[in-house]
Design a protein around this motif. Structure first.
Motif, PDB file in Angstrom:
ATOM      1  N   ARG A   1      61.682 -20.252  53.309  1.00 37.31           N
ATOM      2  CA  ARG A   1      60.398 -19.630  53.611  1.00 37.31           C
ATOM      3  C   ARG A   1      59.596 -19.318  52.352  1.00 37.31           C
ATOM      4  N   ALA A   2      60.292 -19.016  51.266  1.00 36.74           N
ATOM      5  CA  ALA A   2      59.605 -18.683  50.015  1.00 36.74           C
ATOM      6  C   ALA A   2      58.721 -19.823  49.532  1.00 36.74           C
ATOM      7  N   ARG A   3      59.136 -21.044  49.800  1.00 43.48           N
ATOM      8  CA  ARG A   3      58.329 -22.196  49.378  1.00 43.48           C
ATOM      9  C   ARG A   3      56.987 -22.202  50.095  1.00 43.48           C
ATOM     10  N   LEU A   4      56.994 -21.897  51.386  1.00 47.33           N
ATOM     11  CA  LEU A   4      55.739 -21.867  52.136  1.00 47.33           C
ATOM     12  C   LEU A   4      54.890 -20.674  51.722  1.00 47.33           C
ATOM     13  N   ILE A   5      55.512 -19.516  51.526  1.00 45.32           N
ATOM     14  CA  ILE A   5      54.777 -18.334  51.087  1.00 45.32           C
ATOM     15  C   ILE A   5      54.059 -18.610  49.770  1.00 45.32           C
ATOM     16  N   THR A   6      54.777 -19.225  48.844  1.00 44.73           N
ATOM     17  CA  THR A   6      54.184 -19.561  47.546  1.00 44.73           C
ATOM     18  C   THR A   6      53.003 -20.508  47.711  1.00 44.73           C
ATOM     19  N   ALA A   7      53.163 -21.527  48.566  1.00 46.57           N
ATOM     20  CA  ALA A   7      52.095 -22.502  48.776  1.00 46.57           C
ATOM     21  C   ALA A   7      50.863 -21.857  49.408  1.00 46.57           C
ATOM     22  N   VAL A   8      51.088 -20.956  50.366  1.00 45.87           N
ATOM     23  CA  VAL A   8      49.971 -20.292  51.050  1.00 45.87           C
ATOM     24  C   VAL A   8      49.127 -19.497  50.065  1.00 45.87           C
ATOM     25  N   TRP A   9      49.768 -18.624  49.287  1.00 39.32           N
ATOM     26  CA  TRP A   9      48.979 -17.741  48.420  1.00 39.32           C
ATOM     27  C   TRP A   9      48.441 -18.447  47.185  1.00 39.32           C
ATOM     28  N   THR A  10      49.124 -19.480  46.739  1.00 36.26           N
ATOM     29  CA  THR A  10      48.570 -20.286  45.648  1.00 36.26           C
ATOM     30  C   THR A  10      47.270 -20.941  46.095  1.00 36.26           C
ATOM     31  N   ARG A  11      47.283 -21.514  47.303  1.00 35.37           N
ATOM     32  CA  ARG A  11      46.067 -22.147  47.841  1.00 35.37           C
ATOM     33  C   ARG A  11      44.986 -21.109  48.113  1.00 35.37           C
ATOM     34  N   PHE A  12      45.389 -19.966  48.624  1.00 32.78           N
ATOM     35  CA  PHE A  12      44.423 -18.910  48.935  1.00 32.78           C
ATOM     36  C   PHE A  12      43.642 -18.511  47.681  1.00 32.78           C
ATOM     37  N   PHE A  13      44.342 -18.230  46.603  1.00 32.21           N
ATOM     38  CA  PHE A  13      43.661 -17.790  45.383  1.00 32.21           C
ATOM     39  C   PHE A  13      42.901 -18.938  44.718  1.00 32.21           C
TER      40      PHE A  13
END
Length: 319
Positions: A237-249
């Protein structure tokens, strides 16, 4: 680093079995200390293979503070809990403190998870992603981007990359995969009455990650699914969390809004389709024609054009 953390880091770096003696030598501790640390780590949910030759780390999908902080350097604070009422509540309480922001709140489960209209959000432990981001943007309402839409684009793109599938977005805050809901997003802002500026914004995201399809409550089994409905995920799940917030910012840095709104419109689950909605107790039906620059949905009914800024819509036809 504590002894536990050092042993965990050492075992995570190794793909083969590492003996207790070798661990003890590398860290200059006793073999008894190694054994105790392994037991403590297992109580916290980590998994290890025990063999005559020693220990081997077995991948476990749990959040690791240090790894997440390193992967998300733009997030000043990350707090991880085993169980909360909701991560949004945790973030809103933290907004009253001097906590450094942006601040991300994660929990293995929520006992009071909910979406729009206070509908319950199914939150099985360890099988979903339940998180909220606290921001203190110091802007007026007119200066703010459409955070719900922006977050929806970030989540949809991150899921596409992770699964190789194509998500769609149902206005205003739901992510769909293969015709079923996999994610809900909420955003709430509080303002400073005296200055008229935004005091804080909380963006809450719930993602069905690896929930077996049969585990969903009966009333939503045909409407909801998870990214990995077998219940087994090839990634954590950490991989998706990282991808989400990286894209968000990244999207925040690329404003104006046209950049993410273009993607939002392309991924829309409703544009061009017949939708029904209720305004002031009257039911309407029409074709969803467009999404405005400020995120409203434009629907053409038989009588006129309605512009929806919030509220519920449901799809009755798919053409």
């Amino acid at each position: 680093m504590t002894t536990r953390e050092k042993i965990l880091a050492l075992l995570q770096q190794e793909t083969s079995v590492l003996s207790g003696e070798k661990i003890a030598q590398k860290l200059d501790i006793s073999r008894t200390a190694v054994w105790k640390a392994i037991k403590e780590l297992e109580k916290k949910g980590y998994h290890f293979e025990h063999s005559a030759n020693g220990y081997r780390y077995l991948s476990a999908d749990r959040y690791e503070q240090r790894a997440l902080q390193e992967a998300l350097p733009m997030v000043a604070t990350i707090q991880i809990a085993d169980q909360v009422e909701t991560t949004m509540k945790e973030a809103k309480l933290a907004a009253l403190s001097e906590l450094s922001t942006p601040a991300l709140f994660l929990s293995e489960t929520q006992v009071g998870g909910h979406g729009r209209f206070n509908r319950p959000f199914f939150s099985p432990k360890g099988k979903g992603i339940y998180m909220s981001l606290l921001l203190k943007p110091n802007h007026t309402f007119s200066e703010l981007p459409q955070y719900t839409l922006l977050a929806a684009v970030a989540v949809a793109q991150a899921i596409d990359e992770l699964t190789g599938k194509e998500t769609q977005i149902k206005w205003v805050n739901d992510i769909y995969l293969e015709g079923k809901k996999v994610c809900g997003i909420l955003s709430e802002a509080t303002s400073d009455f005296e200055s008229g500026r935004i005091a804080s914004i909380v963006i809450g995201i719930g993602i069905n990650f690896a929930i077996p399809q049969a585990a969903f409550p009966e009333d939503i089994q045909q409407k909801a699914t998870s990214l990995f409905p077998s219940g087994e995920a090839p990634v954590n799940r950490a991989r998706l969390i990282t991808a989400v917030w990286t894209r968000f910012f990244d999207l925040l840095d690329q404003l104006p809004a046209d950049d993410y709104l273009t993607i939002y419109r392309q991924k829309s689950f409703v544009l061009g389709k017949t939708v029904c909605f209720t305004q002031q107790g009257i039911r309407y039906e029409g074709v969803a024609e467009s999404i405005t620059a400020t995120g409203e949905l434009v629907v053409r009914t038989t009588d006129d054009v309605k512009v929806l800024s919030s509220g519920e819509i449901s799809l009755e036809k798919y053409s």
